[in-house]
Write an enzyme that holds these catalytic residues in place. Sequence first.
Site, PDB file in Angstrom:
ATOM      1  N   SER A  20       0.709  -1.353  -0.065  1.00  0.00           N
ATOM      2  CA  SER A  20       0.003   0.027   0.057  1.00  0.00           C
ATOM      3  C   SER A  20       0.744   1.294  -0.005  1.00  0.00           C
ATOM      4  CB  SER A  20      -0.832  -0.022   1.345  1.00  0.00           C
ATOM      5  OG  SER A  20      -1.573   1.099   1.106  1.00  0.00           O
ATOM      6  N   LYS A  59      -4.435  -6.973   3.288  1.00  0.00           N
ATOM      7  CA  LYS A  59      -4.461  -5.569   2.517  1.00  0.00           C
ATOM      8  C   LYS A  59      -5.899  -5.539   1.751  1.00  0.00           C
ATOM      9  CE  LYS A  59      -2.953  -2.525  -0.331  1.00  0.00           C
ATOM     10  NZ  LYS A  59      -3.807  -2.068  -1.547  1.00  0.00           N
ATOM     11  N   HIS A  82      -7.551  -3.724   4.556  1.00  0.00           N
ATOM     12  CA  HIS A  82      -7.022  -2.390   4.538  1.00  0.00           C
ATOM     13  C   HIS A  82      -8.012  -1.513   3.366  1.00  0.00           C
ATOM     14  CE1 HIS A  82      -4.485   0.586   2.560  1.00  0.00           C
ATOM     15  NE2 HIS A  82      -3.889   1.101   3.661  1.00  0.00           N
ATOM     16  N   ASN A  83      -8.193  -2.038   2.224  1.00  0.00           N
ATOM     17  CA  ASN A  83      -8.497  -1.333   1.300  1.00  0.00           C
ATOM     18  C   ASN A  83     -10.288  -0.976   1.844  1.00  0.00           C
ATOM     19  OD1 ASN A  83      -6.231  -1.445  -0.034  1.00  0.00           O
ATOM     20  ND2 ASN A  83      -7.320  -1.800  -1.974  1.00  0.00           N
ATOM     21  N   GLU A 117     -10.285   1.857   3.734  1.00  0.00           N
ATOM     22  CA  GLU A 117      -9.707   3.128   2.848  1.00  0.00           C
ATOM     23  C   GLU A 117     -11.105   3.549   2.559  1.00  0.00           C
ATOM     24  OE1 GLU A 117      -6.513   2.172   0.035  1.00  0.00           O
ATOM     25  OE2 GLU A 117      -7.880   3.050  -1.561  1.00  0.00           O
TER      26      GLU A 117
HETATM   27  C1  6PG Z   1      -3.108   1.247  -1.827  1.00  0.00           C
HETATM   28  C2  6PG Z   1      -4.364   1.599  -2.332  1.00  0.00           C
HETATM   29  C3  6PG Z   1      -4.061   0.929  -3.683  1.00  0.00           C
HETATM   30  C4  6PG Z   1      -5.437   1.393  -4.866  1.00  0.00           C
HETATM   31  C5  6PG Z   1      -6.681   0.682  -4.518  1.00  0.00           C
HETATM   32  C6  6PG Z   1      -7.781   1.577  -5.383  1.00  0.00           C
HETATM   33  O1  6PG Z   1      -3.207   0.822  -0.609  1.00  0.00           O
HETATM   34  O2  6PG Z   1      -2.116   1.519  -2.035  1.00  0.00           O
HETATM   35  O3  6PG Z   1      -5.478   0.821  -1.782  1.00  0.00           O
HETATM   36  O4  6PG Z   1      -4.228  -0.392  -3.863  1.00  0.00           O
HETATM   37  O5  6PG Z   1      -5.326   2.809  -4.797  1.00  0.00           O
HETATM   38  O6  6PG Z   1      -6.477  -0.496  -5.130  1.00  0.00           O
HETATM   39  O7  6PG Z   1      -8.651   0.873  -5.168  1.00  0.00           O
HETATM   40  P1  6PG Z   1     -10.085   1.055  -6.057  1.00  0.00           P
HETATM   41  O8  6PG Z   1      -9.629   1.450  -7.504  1.00  0.00           O
HETATM   42  O9  6PG Z   1     -10.999  -0.096  -5.826  1.00  0.00           O
HETATM   43  O10 6PG Z   1     -10.579   2.349  -5.452  1.00  0.00           O
END
Ligand code: 6PG
Length: 482
Positions: A143, A197, A200-201, A204
């Site tokens: 990430s 991960k 985590h997303n 996010e």
């Molecule tokens: C990270 C982000 C990275 C990416 C996402 C975006 O941790 O660096 O999460 O993995 O920005 O995959 O995800 P979406 O396109 O689903 O918003």
Amino acid sequence: MATGTQAMGGATDGMGADIGVYGLGTMGSALALNLADSGFTVAVSNREAEWIAPFLAEAGPLAERLTGAESLEAFVAAIARPRSILFMIPSGAPVDAMIAAIKPLLDEGDTLIDGGNADFHDTRRRSAELEGTGLHFVGMGVSGGEAGARNGPSMMVGGSDHSWEQFQPMAEAIAADFEGSPCVAHLGPDGAGHFVKTVHNGIEYADMQMIAEVYGLLRDAGGLGAVEIGNLFAEWQKGPLSSYLIEVSAAALLSVDTQTGTPMVDVIRDQAGQKGTGRWTLIEALKMGQSANTIEAAVGARGWSSEKAVREMAEPLLPEGVQDAPLPEPGDLEQALLAGRIIGHAQGFRILSAASEEFEWSLDMARISEIWRAGCIIRSALLDEFADAFRGELPGGHLILAPAVRKRLEESVPALRRVVAAGALLGVALPALSAALAWYDTMRRARGTANMIQAQRDFFGAHGFERQGEEGKFHGTWNPLP
Ligand code: 6PG
């Protein structure tokens, strides 16, 4: 430029590179340069071989530590054994194709690392498929976007102890640093790293959505412009909300479109895409009997955002039905976001606990909080507090019950109530913030309302229910319908 099976340049000739990076897209290139910058020698390759020479040319002095290889044979031959090979390629079928192609070229003890956003089920399957071959497979969540990959990402590593021993010195050298502690850890076997991960997303998504909701309230009910909102967010960055996502949001709101001279956010269509990790988080949560409603709200909101045509049709047709209410004070909005953020994280950690039990991963929540303190997209001041909370007194293992977190909630939930109420009255949708409050109010009440659900189920379907204080299954004596 060398062709065929020959390797190009680099200081690794004769000795073999410390690691191989396959895939020179944004993330792969940045990680390869980060590794080289940290003193490691790196063999690099890419499916489109013509990307290799420009990458080496742009690497400047770091090219000394980089060896380009156009063919898979040359790439594998350029790496010291036991090999660590990092794939930074699109997840899904390309990873399976890559494993099949490279497998015959590898030797016992070699490790393949998938650094993409993979579905952890695929990672578990791939690990199982390689078991007994002498080869190891590691699913690693990375990430921090391009800047993180280049200067210090947060990395969530799965796979075997053997692979971790091999990769650890490099991982720790390139990871983000939080007060001397590298933001990388071996979290568990097979799919553990990719699962963490994914969650985590999910967190996010929820955090981004809540920030967008506060922006929406200020814009649509408060009539504030992007710059005013950006300045407010920049102010919040100095307080308990301090985080990468608030920083990014403030900077984005203050950015100007060179074409029109107006704020960038005002020229962007209100439709957000998604690659799928938020959705995966939900699917896995639901499979394990969990419901992360803040993440669900965020994924759902992205779906609704793409229904632009329907929304345009509906705006003049559906009555507003709004009522007068004062716009919440900035201090309330700040505290509401803080409460929402805590609850979003608590839900994410609940999913991690459930998965840890289900897959016997023994995930260390304190360590996960620690490696999220820097480098990753959800890094925030709160994560350090969460790490302490997980290491301290934690009734039932629930983050929201840790004393320090309870105190934070006590201070911030009243503001969350006022903000959600204002949103409801003013007609501004706050799906993730409302979800956070609904979950909080559900969890803090020992007696819920599922007795009513059970009554309904038994009434129409004789599904049976449990009686308070008694064992076994019962049926009700229901009044007949008139
Ligand atoms: C990270 C982000 C990275 C990416 C996402 C975006 O941790 O660096 O999460 O993995 O920005 O995959 O995800 P979406 O396109 O689903 O918003």
